[in-house]
Write a protein that holds these residues in place. Structure first.
Motif, mmCIF file in Angstrom:
data_model
loop_
_atom_site.group_PDB
_atom_site.id
_atom_site.type_symbol
_atom_site.label_atom_id
_atom_site.label_comp_id
_atom_site.label_asym_id
_atom_site.label_seq_id
_atom_site.Cartn_x
_atom_site.Cartn_y
_atom_site.Cartn_z
ATOM 1 N N ASP A 177 0.631 -1.336 -0.033
ATOM 2 C CA ASP A 177 -0.020 -0.030 -0.049
ATOM 3 C C ASP A 177 0.870 1.348 -0.087
ATOM 4 O O ASP A 177 0.395 2.347 -0.748
ATOM 5 N N GLU A 178 1.991 1.235 0.744
ATOM 6 C CA GLU A 178 2.581 2.289 0.913
ATOM 7 C C GLU A 178 4.126 2.749 0.543
ATOM 8 O O GLU A 178 4.749 3.666 0.576
ATOM 9 N N CYS A 179 4.466 1.504 -0.106
ATOM 10 C CA CYS A 179 6.035 1.740 -0.704
ATOM 11 C C CYS A 179 6.202 2.201 -1.851
ATOM 12 O O CYS A 179 5.204 1.588 -2.867
ATOM 13 N N PRO A 180 6.600 3.290 -2.226
ATOM 14 C CA PRO A 180 6.546 3.800 -3.632
ATOM 15 C C PRO A 180 7.201 2.812 -4.368
ATOM 16 O O PRO A 180 8.502 2.231 -4.353
ATOM 17 N N ARG A 190 4.238 -5.246 22.783
ATOM 18 C CA ARG A 190 2.922 -5.475 23.184
ATOM 19 C C ARG A 190 2.388 -4.686 24.493
ATOM 20 O O ARG A 190 1.234 -4.136 24.562
ATOM 21 N N ARG A 191 3.274 -4.840 25.711
ATOM 22 C CA ARG A 191 3.048 -4.194 26.878
ATOM 23 C C ARG A 191 2.676 -2.762 26.834
ATOM 24 O O ARG A 191 2.408 -1.974 27.699
ATOM 25 N N ALA A 192 3.555 -2.355 25.795
ATOM 26 C CA ALA A 192 3.593 -0.873 25.309
ATOM 27 C C ALA A 192 2.150 -0.346 24.707
ATOM 28 O O ALA A 192 2.021 0.818 24.438
ATOM 29 N N GLY A 193 1.713 -1.345 24.360
ATOM 30 C CA GLY A 193 0.263 -1.171 23.616
ATOM 31 C C GLY A 193 0.553 -1.048 21.944
ATOM 32 O O GLY A 193 -0.545 -0.310 21.510
ATOM 33 N N ILE A 194 1.383 -1.485 21.494
ATOM 34 C CA ILE A 194 1.848 -1.452 19.934
ATOM 35 C C ILE A 194 1.644 -2.629 19.324
ATOM 36 O O ILE A 194 2.426 -3.542 19.912
ATOM 37 N N ASP A 195 1.183 -2.754 18.217
ATOM 38 C CA ASP A 195 0.949 -3.941 17.239
ATOM 39 C C ASP A 195 1.758 -3.633 16.098
ATOM 40 O O ASP A 195 2.540 -4.436 15.425
ATOM 41 N N LEU A 196 1.924 -2.284 15.486
ATOM 42 C CA LEU A 196 2.535 -2.043 14.337
ATOM 43 C C LEU A 196 3.236 -0.787 14.325
ATOM 44 O O LEU A 196 2.535 0.137 14.735
ATOM 45 N N LEU A 197 4.387 -0.760 13.945
ATOM 46 C CA LEU A 197 5.042 0.504 13.797
ATOM 47 C C LEU A 197 5.442 0.882 12.152
ATOM 48 O O LEU A 197 5.761 -0.067 11.782
ATOM 49 N N ILE A 198 5.120 2.061 12.022
ATOM 50 C CA ILE A 198 5.521 2.577 10.420
ATOM 51 C C ILE A 198 6.713 3.644 10.368
ATOM 52 O O ILE A 198 5.966 4.790 10.987
#
Length: 628
Positions: free
Chosen positions: A45-48, A104-112
């Motif tokens: 979706d996002e990589c040119p 996960r304990r920091a509440g994150i599933d995905l970083l972009i």
């Protein structure tokens, strides 16, 4: 209601320093699972299209699945992805350790993460807080072990999980990996170099949020059963000698890559065997966070060693074959030191070792000269086969790009061959720019297909293709029963795409005795999302085919037939093995190509490896139609 997933995606633009949080849709989570699946969809979706991997807009993605923080065995894993500097195709890798659980304990599933910071930084995720912290004068230019320690000391908390790049990533070596917990790596496809290109030294995580599962009673019963199985016969080889048990097994079969893959037999393999390692070099066996197997074998060099006293590193088969037989090195102390430097300075031991073997052959053929080695006295006799000290020094030269030879080899074997010319590409032992794992493919016909078609370049982890040869399901010297082989490979590709999206360790894939339907049951217990085996397998098919489509789109942009990349090095077809049990063996190019076409047909792809419109619709990839 969705449990286990936090459904939180954090977007960071390093150029501007902006941080945004978004909620992931339930259907996105179900269709792409996590890890590898999330990475594949975001890259599509996002990589040119056609972007250089070092362009600031190449998305650097970190993703976990639904299991970290739970007691699912080997579930504290995370995946990293971007367009690969090594292959210029989809790049991703997976590591174990503490990062997945703390993320996960920091509440994150995905970083972009996109952009490029004006100065070197690291990012600290502390529950809901996200801090971008300059580190030009504190961490940049240091090895990743030092970086891990300094970040934890900075905040006075040894629980903080740190993943980062060493000098290899900072200097944009296409071999660069990411290290966490000292001995765990996102090793393949050059992800450390993408971090370096963004002036991003490290990511650190500390979290205190609870993890909930949807069906806690049923889950606890099932998880305890899986933990017991993970401590049983299905994983005993990993606990005992570990993967280095393969050294002598592969040598006896004539498939231990030796002398830059000129043969599959190493005369002094016993000196670097798992048995010798266990007897003389192992100082401790340990495991990753949330792992009952403990496959990690820490090896130590004695304090009275004249060259490398008191060195300890984590050694497995893949590091042994690449830094050992591929380079004709049988000094185990040199291998231990070589692994330590790769881990600290941040390059993949596998592709790194293969590039070193390429470099030794290039030196033998006069393409790398004595002058290109610099004036270090360790090279007084040159850069020759079996020279452990020279091998160790060249790792440092590559990571620092400190000599002309090191600078060239930092590009990986394919990149180095393109710079050196003179047909040296013929002995660059890579597929799609990624070095071949520890299997001499001239003696493993099914594996030769599986490695050739792997979407991330030469990879033994996309389909486990070597297993069909090792277990004698097929004749490893022939390409008969091509359609059956293709069906088996497709089935395992889909299953392992699921495993890499969940993300759990492949060493535990055997504990799910009912296969993917049982995995689906555990997924539903954890997340509350209804899922059966057929649906989960379709997720794996969707993820794998979308990764293939990403590569096809890049090939079309470059004017390349995508089928032309699904092949083997020139050496495999033209130079038979020189000795050992597979002496005289090579890959029959004509029969190999027929087998590749059969593999395509099973997938419902055309003769160029492009999925048909019908296949795309069946797999929920309608959005790809007309774009490849």
């Amino acid at each position: 209601m969705v449990e286990a997933y936090t459904q939180i995606c954090v977007r960071i633009d390093l150029t501007t320093g902006t941080v945004k949080k978004e909620k992931l849709d339930k259907e996105f989570c179900k269709n792409y699972i996590g890890g590898y699946g999330f990475i594949t969809k975001i890259l599509w979706d996002e990589c040119p299209v056609g972007i250089d991997p070092f362009d600031p807009q190449n998305p650097f993605i970190v993703a976990i699945g639904p299991f970290p923080g739970t007691i699912v065995p080997t579930s504290s894993k995370y995946a990293v992805g971007a367009k690969s500097p090594a292959s210029r195709r989809i790049g991703f890798g997976i590591s174990s350790g503490s990062v997945g659980a703390q993320m996960r304990r920091a509440g994150i599933d995905l970083l972009i993460i996109t952009g490029k910071s004006p100065e070197p930084v690291f990012i600290f995720f502390d529950d809901d807080a996200v801090k971008i912290i300059p580190c030009k004068d504190t961490l940049w230019g240091t090895d990743i072990w030092h970086t891990e320690e300094e970040i934890r000391n900075m905040f006075g908390d040894q629980r903080i999980a740190v993943m980062g790049c060493g000098q290899g990533g900072e200097n944009l070596s296409r071999l660069a990996c990411i290290t966490n917990d000292r001995a765990r790596q996102v090793g393949r496809t050059g992800m450390g170099a993408v971090m370096g290109s963004k002036n991003l030294k490290a990511l650190a995580f500390r979290g205190s949020k609870p993890i909930k599962v949807a069906k806690p009673k049923e889950f606890m019963v099932k998880a305890k059963e899986l933990i017991q199985l993970a401590n049983g016969k299905d994983t005993i080889k990993y606990r005992d000698l570990g993967t280095p048990i393969n050294v002598m097994k592969f040598n006896d079969l004539g498939v231990l890559p030796t002398k830059n893959f000129q043969t599959g037999y190493f005369e002094t393999a016993d000196k670097v065997s798992g048995e010798t390692m266990d007897e003389k070099w192992v100082v401790k066996k340990t495991g990753c966070s949330q792992c009952p197997i403990a496959c990690d074998h820490l090896c130590g060099i004695p304090k009275d060693h004249k060259d490398w006293p008191n060195v300890v590193s984590s050694v497995d088969f893949e590091s042994i074959y690449a830094l050992g037989p591929v380079c004709m090195v049988d000094d185990f102390a040199a291998i231990i030191k070589g692994v330590e430097l790769c881990d600290r300075y941040g390059i993949d031991t596998m592709s790194g070792g293969i590039t070193l073997g390429f470099g030794m052959e290039a030196y033998e053929k006069g393409l790398i000269t004595k002058e290109m080695l610099g004036d270090n006295p360790v090279y007084k006799d040159g850069f020759n086969w079996g020279d452990g000290k020279a091998m160790v020094q060249m790792i440092e030269d590559i990571c620092l790009r400190s000599t002309p030879a090191g600078d060239i080899l930092a590009e990986g074997s394919r990149g180095a061959a393109l710079k050196l010319g003179n047909d040296s590409i013929r002995y660059a032992m890579q597929i799609k720019g990624v070095g071949i794992p520890g299997y001499e493919l001239k003696g493993l016909s099914t594996a030769s297909i599986g490695f050739a078609v792997s979407v991330r370049g030469a990879c033994h982890l996309r389909s486990g293709s070597y297993g069909y040869d090792m277990k004698k399901k097929y004749d490893r010297s022939k390409y008969d029963q091509a359609e059956k082989r293709g069906k088996d490979l497709m089935g395992m590709e889909n299953y392992l795409a699921v495993i890499d999206s969940l993300v759990v360790c492949k060493f535990t894939r055997g504990i799910y005795h009912r296969g993917i339907p049982e995995v689906a049951e555990v997924y539903e217990m954890v997340t509350g999302i209804p899922m059966n085996g057929e649906e989960l397998e379709m997720c794996g098919t969707r993820i794998h085919d979308l990764a293939k489509c990403f590569n096809i789109r890049e090939c079309k942009f470059e004017g390349i037939d995508p089928a032309s990349e699904d092949t083997l090095p020139w050496r495999n077809f033209n130079e038979p093995n020189t000795d050992g049990p597979t002496k005289g063996w090579f890959n029959d190019e004509k029969e190999f190509k027929k087998a590749i076409l059969s593999y395509y047909k099973v997938h419902d792809w055309d003769d160029h490896g492009v999925p048909t419109e019908k296949a795309l619709k069946e797999r929920g990839l309608e959005f790809v139609i007309g774009k490849i």
